[in-house]
Design a protein around this motif. Structure first.
Motif, PDB file in Angstrom:
ATOM      1  N   ASP A   1       0.807  -1.229   0.000  1.00 17.12           N
ATOM      2  CA  ASP A   1       0.000   0.000   0.000  1.00 17.12           C
ATOM      3  C   ASP A   1       0.839   1.278   0.000  1.00 17.12           C
ATOM      4  OD1 ASP A   1      -2.512  -1.431   0.176  1.00 17.12           O
ATOM      5  OD2 ASP A   1      -2.028  -1.806   2.275  1.00 17.12           O
ATOM      6  N   GLN A   2       2.099   1.197  -0.400  1.00 16.55           N
ATOM      7  CA  GLN A   2       2.955   2.383  -0.387  1.00 16.55           C
ATOM      8  C   GLN A   2       2.652   3.292  -1.580  1.00 16.55           C
ATOM      9  OE1 GLN A   2       7.236   1.909  -1.216  1.00 16.55           O
ATOM     10  NE2 GLN A   2       7.653   3.061   0.659  1.00 16.55           N
ATOM     11  N   THR A   3       2.597   4.602  -1.311  1.00 21.71           N
ATOM     12  CA  THR A   3       2.404   5.588  -2.371  1.00 21.71           C
ATOM     13  C   THR A   3       3.748   6.136  -2.834  1.00 21.71           C
ATOM     14  OG1 THR A   3       2.258   7.456  -0.840  1.00 21.71           O
ATOM     15  CG2 THR A   3       0.205   6.270  -1.319  1.00 21.71           C
ATOM     16  N   LEU A   4       3.727   6.831  -3.951  1.00 24.85           N
ATOM     17  CA  LEU A   4       4.938   7.484  -4.451  1.00 24.85           C
ATOM     18  C   LEU A   4       5.486   8.448  -3.410  1.00 24.85           C
ATOM     19  CD1 LEU A   4       6.985   8.397  -6.625  1.00 24.85           C
ATOM     20  CD2 LEU A   4       5.206   9.911  -7.535  1.00 24.85           C
ATOM     21  N   GLU A   5       4.592   9.239  -2.803  1.00 26.14           N
ATOM     22  CA  GLU A   5       5.017  10.238  -1.824  1.00 26.14           C
ATOM     23  C   GLU A   5       5.678   9.578  -0.608  1.00 26.14           C
ATOM     24  OE1 GLU A   5       2.349  11.760  -4.665  1.00 26.14           O
ATOM     25  OE2 GLU A   5       1.991  10.103  -3.236  1.00 26.14           O
ATOM     26  N   GLN A   6       5.129   8.460  -0.158  1.00 26.26           N
ATOM     27  CA  GLN A   6       5.704   7.765   0.993  1.00 26.26           C
ATOM     28  C   GLN A   6       7.076   7.178   0.663  1.00 26.26           C
ATOM     29  OE1 GLN A   6       2.434   5.054   1.624  1.00 26.26           O
ATOM     30  NE2 GLN A   6       1.668   6.199   3.396  1.00 26.26           N
ATOM     31  N   ALA A   7       7.212   6.624  -0.529  1.00 25.31           N
ATOM     32  CA  ALA A   7       8.496   6.052  -0.930  1.00 25.31           C
ATOM     33  C   ALA A   7       9.569   7.123  -1.002  1.00 25.31           C
ATOM     34  CB  ALA A   7       8.354   5.350  -2.280  1.00 25.31           C
ATOM     35  N   LEU A   8       9.232   8.282  -1.569  1.00 24.04           N
ATOM     36  CA  LEU A   8      10.203   9.367  -1.681  1.00 24.04           C
ATOM     37  C   LEU A   8      10.515   9.975  -0.315  1.00 24.04           C
ATOM     38  CD1 LEU A   8       9.093  11.170  -4.960  1.00 24.04           C
ATOM     39  CD2 LEU A   8      10.868   9.442  -4.632  1.00 24.04           C
ATOM     40  N   SER A   9       9.538   9.980   0.590  1.00 26.71           N
ATOM     41  CA  SER A   9       9.776  10.465   1.948  1.00 26.71           C
ATOM     42  C   SER A   9      10.790   9.576   2.662  1.00 26.71           C
ATOM     43  CB  SER A   9       8.467  10.517   2.737  1.00 26.71           C
ATOM     44  OG  SER A   9       8.699  10.885   4.079  1.00 26.71           O
ATOM     45  N   ASP A  10      10.632   8.255   2.518  1.00 27.68           N
ATOM     46  CA  ASP A  10      11.607   7.317   3.078  1.00 27.68           C
ATOM     47  C   ASP A  10      13.006   7.605   2.540  1.00 27.68           C
ATOM     48  OD1 ASP A  10      10.114   5.800   4.814  1.00 27.68           O
ATOM     49  OD2 ASP A  10       9.895   4.074   3.490  1.00 27.68           O
ATOM     50  N   LEU A  11      13.080   7.772   1.237  1.00 27.71           N
ATOM     51  CA  LEU A  11      14.375   7.983   0.597  1.00 27.71           C
ATOM     52  C   LEU A  11      15.000   9.299   1.037  1.00 27.71           C
ATOM     53  CD1 LEU A  11      16.260   6.557  -1.314  1.00 27.71           C
ATOM     54  CD2 LEU A  11      15.054   7.598  -3.242  1.00 27.71           C
ATOM     55  N   GLN A  12      14.200  10.358   1.136  1.00 35.58           N
ATOM     56  CA  GLN A  12      14.718  11.649   1.562  1.00 35.58           C
ATOM     57  C   GLN A  12      15.208  11.596   3.013  1.00 35.58           C
ATOM     58  OE1 GLN A  12      15.027  14.684  -0.426  1.00 35.58           O
ATOM     59  NE2 GLN A  12      16.428  14.880   1.314  1.00 35.58           N
ATOM     60  N   THR A  13      14.485  10.874   3.869  1.00 32.95           N
ATOM     61  CA  THR A  13      14.922  10.724   5.256  1.00 32.95           C
ATOM     62  C   THR A  13      16.271  10.024   5.324  1.00 32.95           C
ATOM     63  OG1 THR A  13      12.626  10.615   6.031  1.00 32.95           O
ATOM     64  CG2 THR A  13      14.315   9.782   7.528  1.00 32.95           C
ATOM     65  N   ALA A  14      16.427   8.991   4.504  1.00 30.82           N
ATOM     66  CA  ALA A  14      17.715   8.286   4.460  1.00 30.82           C
ATOM     67  C   ALA A  14      18.825   9.217   3.991  1.00 30.82           C
ATOM     68  CB  ALA A  14      17.611   7.071   3.541  1.00 30.82           C
ATOM     69  N   ILE A  15      18.574   9.975   2.956  1.00 32.50           N
ATOM     70  CA  ILE A  15      19.573  10.905   2.419  1.00 32.50           C
ATOM     71  C   ILE A  15      19.978  11.938   3.465  1.00 32.50           C
ATOM     72  CG2 ILE A  15      19.894  12.766   0.745  1.00 32.50           C
ATOM     73  CD1 ILE A  15      18.140  11.067  -1.203  1.00 32.50           C
ATOM     74  N   ASP A  16      18.996  12.430   4.224  1.00 31.20           N
ATOM     75  CA  ASP A  16      19.269  13.448   5.243  1.00 31.20           C
ATOM     76  C   ASP A  16      20.170  12.930   6.361  1.00 31.20           C
ATOM     77  OD1 ASP A  16      17.700  15.227   3.849  1.00 31.20           O
ATOM     78  OD2 ASP A  16      15.919  14.962   5.092  1.00 31.20           O
ATOM     79  N   LEU A  17      20.230  11.610   6.529  1.00 29.80           N
ATOM     80  CA  LEU A  17      21.089  11.019   7.561  1.00 29.80           C
ATOM     81  C   LEU A  17      22.533  10.886   7.099  1.00 29.80           C
ATOM     82  CD1 LEU A  17      18.599   8.311   8.861  1.00 29.80           C
ATOM     83  CD2 LEU A  17      19.393  10.326  10.112  1.00 29.80           C
ATOM     84  N   LYS A  18      22.787  11.259   5.857  1.00 26.10           N
ATOM     85  CA  LYS A  18      24.135  11.333   5.291  1.00 26.10           C
ATOM     86  C   LYS A  18      24.922  10.010   5.339  1.00 26.10           C
ATOM     87  CE  LYS A  18      24.789  16.294   6.006  1.00 26.10           C
ATOM     88  NZ  LYS A  18      23.358  16.575   6.171  1.00 26.10           N
ATOM     89  N   PRO A  19      24.311   8.920   4.902  1.00 26.63           N
ATOM     90  CA  PRO A  19      25.101   7.685   4.754  1.00 26.63           C
ATOM     91  C   PRO A  19      26.014   7.814   3.541  1.00 26.63           C
ATOM     92  CG  PRO A  19      22.936   7.356   3.831  1.00 26.63           C
ATOM     93  CD  PRO A  19      22.925   8.737   4.444  1.00 26.63           C
ATOM     94  N   HIS A  20      27.050   7.011   3.510  1.00 26.77           N
ATOM     95  CA  HIS A  20      27.978   7.040   2.382  1.00 26.77           C
ATOM     96  C   HIS A  20      27.468   6.193   1.218  1.00 26.77           C
ATOM     97  CE1 HIS A  20      30.093   7.507   6.254  1.00 26.77           C
ATOM     98  NE2 HIS A  20      30.746   8.454   5.628  1.00 26.77           N
ATOM     99  N   HIS A  21      26.508   5.326   1.516  1.00 33.47           N
ATOM    100  CA  HIS A  21      26.018   4.364   0.536  1.00 33.47           C
ATOM    101  C   HIS A  21      24.558   4.056   0.860  1.00 33.47           C
ATOM    102  CE1 HIS A  21      25.587   0.425  -1.498  1.00 33.47           C
ATOM    103  NE2 HIS A  21      26.702   0.674  -2.152  1.00 33.47           N
ATOM    104  N   ILE A  22      23.735   3.895  -0.161  1.00 31.72           N
ATOM    105  CA  ILE A  22      22.340   3.512   0.025  1.00 31.72           C
ATOM    106  C   ILE A  22      22.031   2.333  -0.896  1.00 31.72           C
ATOM    107  CG2 ILE A  22      19.918   4.196  -0.298  1.00 31.72           C
ATOM    108  CD1 ILE A  22      20.676   7.025   0.477  1.00 31.72           C
ATOM    109  N   SER A  23      21.492   1.264  -0.317  1.00 34.02           N
ATOM    110  CA  SER A  23      20.953   0.154  -1.112  1.00 34.02           C
ATOM    111  C   SER A  23      19.444   0.350  -1.154  1.00 34.02           C
ATOM    112  CB  SER A  23      21.296  -1.197  -0.468  1.00 34.02           C
ATOM    113  OG  SER A  23      22.688  -1.410  -0.467  1.00 34.02           O
ATOM    114  N   TRP A  24      18.905   0.548  -2.339  1.00 34.19           N
ATOM    115  CA  TRP A  24      17.483   0.891  -2.507  1.00 34.19           C
ATOM    116  C   TRP A  24      16.894  -0.058  -3.536  1.00 34.19           C
ATOM    117  CZ3 TRP A  24      14.628   4.082  -6.319  1.00 34.19           C
ATOM    118  CH2 TRP A  24      13.381   4.513  -5.846  1.00 34.19           C
ATOM    119  N   TYR A  25      16.043  -0.955  -3.071  1.00 34.42           N
ATOM    120  CA  TYR A  25      15.556  -2.003  -3.967  1.00 34.42           C
ATOM    121  C   TYR A  25      14.088  -2.294  -3.715  1.00 34.42           C
ATOM    122  CZ  TYR A  25      16.615  -4.685   0.257  1.00 34.42           C
ATOM    123  OH  TYR A  25      16.681  -5.126   1.558  1.00 34.42           O
TER     124      TYR A  25
END
Length: 409
Positions: A179-203
């Motif tokens: 039941d995930q929406t586009l907005e929810q998926a991008l929110s997850d991704l933006q939160t991850a980016i804001d935490l400044k990891p050196h690498h993201i596995s997104w699948y």
């Protein structure tokens, strides 16, 4: 003629707090024990590390004289074990195999199974890279995925990694959730980016056989939504400086690309120790490439003689082209064409007709030096890979998505 590729080591820790409904890895829920108002886990930790060291010693004759390029500790949930155990294990490995000067040692960790002090202990034990299984920052999606952590713990895990001195860490994130929406998926991704990891596995979440989700499928987003998520997510990652170098891997720079995974994808060698671990070793003395597998259940792995816990079989020659391509073609930048002959011992002539037709169909770049999928080839990776499957091999796939499964390593 075969050539020894780089050598890695995979270590499997088979226990987790709870089996997630989407997980098809070799993991077993551990019993909780209440002690001093804290939750502890009933693990045969000392015995398991003893067996891992014994397992490694049993494998050593296959790799005499070779240096370790990387180590990956996966599971299950390896962070259930103590830093003391990892310190003992890594010291034992170093005493038995020489390390490359820039060796990468990665451990998978789940939010909710550690605290800041434990993170520092992992770093002091010699682990220099973490892969943190966040999956989502949305509490509803975490609940549907059966995860034991909450969004606050997920964010704290990244902060702990920074504070503990990890110069490289990965956040593991899924999309296409129930039941995930586009907005929810991008929110997850933006939160991850804001935490400044050196690498993201997104699948993308896939429903694997032998999982609860496969038996009782949840409502997943429609294909149109999945495509929109993929397209928008890749743009967002690129905007923030994460370069895609593999189907689901994004790094801040070449420096932070996962060395261990790159060795898999470039058809490197790896020893596998631990319950259910797999290995792939080039045996120049035999002129063969061998697969190794260990007994899956922890009780079986821990019991009996060391000779009884593993199998070692050569990979049939007719399967080697597919084995090589299954890994190499996941890399968007491809691999040197010369690696095919060096690492499989087979002439390019054995696959020349397939390569030529794939180039004609726009799935491979027309290059004399590089084996590289086109944009179309990366998009229809299954269709490209299927061309290399020997008739004797039965692999299920669906065109248009890269879902031919590789055993988790």
């Amino acid at each position: 003629m075969l050539t020894n590729p780089p050598l890695s080591l995979y270590i499997h820790v088979p226990w987790c707090v709870r089996k997630c409904p989407y997980c098809d890895f070799n993991s077993h829920a551990v019993k909780n024990v209440e002690s001093n108002q804290q939750t502890e886990f009933d693990l045969p930790e000392t015995e398991y590390v003893d067996r891992l060291i014994e397992d490694l010693e049993h494998e050593l004759p296959k790799v005499w004289g070779r240096r370790l390029h990387s180590i990956f500790i996966g599971g299950g949930t390896p962070s259930l074990l103590s830093p003391k155990s990892f310190d003992r294990l890594i010291s034992a490995i170093r005493a038995r195999l020489p390390f490359e000067n820039d060796i990468e040692i990665t451990m998978e960790a789940n939010p909710g199974t550690f605290e800041a002090e434990k993170f520092r202990g992992f770093r002091e034990a010699g682990i220099n890279r973490l892969s943190i299984g966040v999956q989502s920052f949305n509490p509803s999606h975490l609940q549907k995925l059966g995860r034991i952590h909450n969004p606050e713990q997920a964010q704290a895990a990244a902060e702990f990694a920074h504070e503990a001195g990890f110069d490289s860490f990965n956040l593991d994130l899924m999309h296409g959730l129930p039941d995930q929406t586009l907005e929810q998926a991008l929110s997850d991704l933006q939160t991850a980016i804001d935490l400044k990891p050196h690498h993201i596995s997104w699948y993308q979440l896939t429903l694997e056989p032998n999982t609860l989700f496969y038996q009782q499928p949840p409502q997943l987003p429609h294909d149109e939504v999945l495509w929109d998520i993929q397209e928008a997510g890749q743009k967002l990652l690129a905007k923030h400086g994460y370069g895609q170098y593999e189907t689901s891997a994004y790094a801040k720079s070449h420096k932070f690309r996962a060395k261990h995974n790159l060795n898999y994808w470039q058809f490197g060698d790896y020893l596998g120790i631990g319950a259910g671990a797999h290995g792939k070793i080039t045996r120049l003395d035999l002129g063969q490439i061998h697969r190794t597998t260990k007994k899956r259940h922890p009780k079986d792995y821990l019991s009996g003689s060391i000779n009884s816990i593993s199998t070692d079989t050569p990979i049939p020659a007719h399967e080697l082209p597919f084995e090589f391509m299954l890994n190499a073609l996941r890399l968007l930048e491809g691999v040197p064409l010369s690696l095919f002959s060096q690492y499989t011992g087979q002439s390019l002539a054995s696959v020349q007709d397939i390569l030529h037709q794939a180039i004609e169909d726009g799935l491979l770049e027309d290059s004399k030096i590089q084996l590289q999928p086109t944009v179309k080839g990366a998009l229809f990776l299954n269709e490209l890979l299927e061309r290399f499957i020997p008739i004797e091999t039965d692999v299920q796939s669906s065109s248009g998505s890269a879902n031919i499964q590789i055993t988790q390593l």
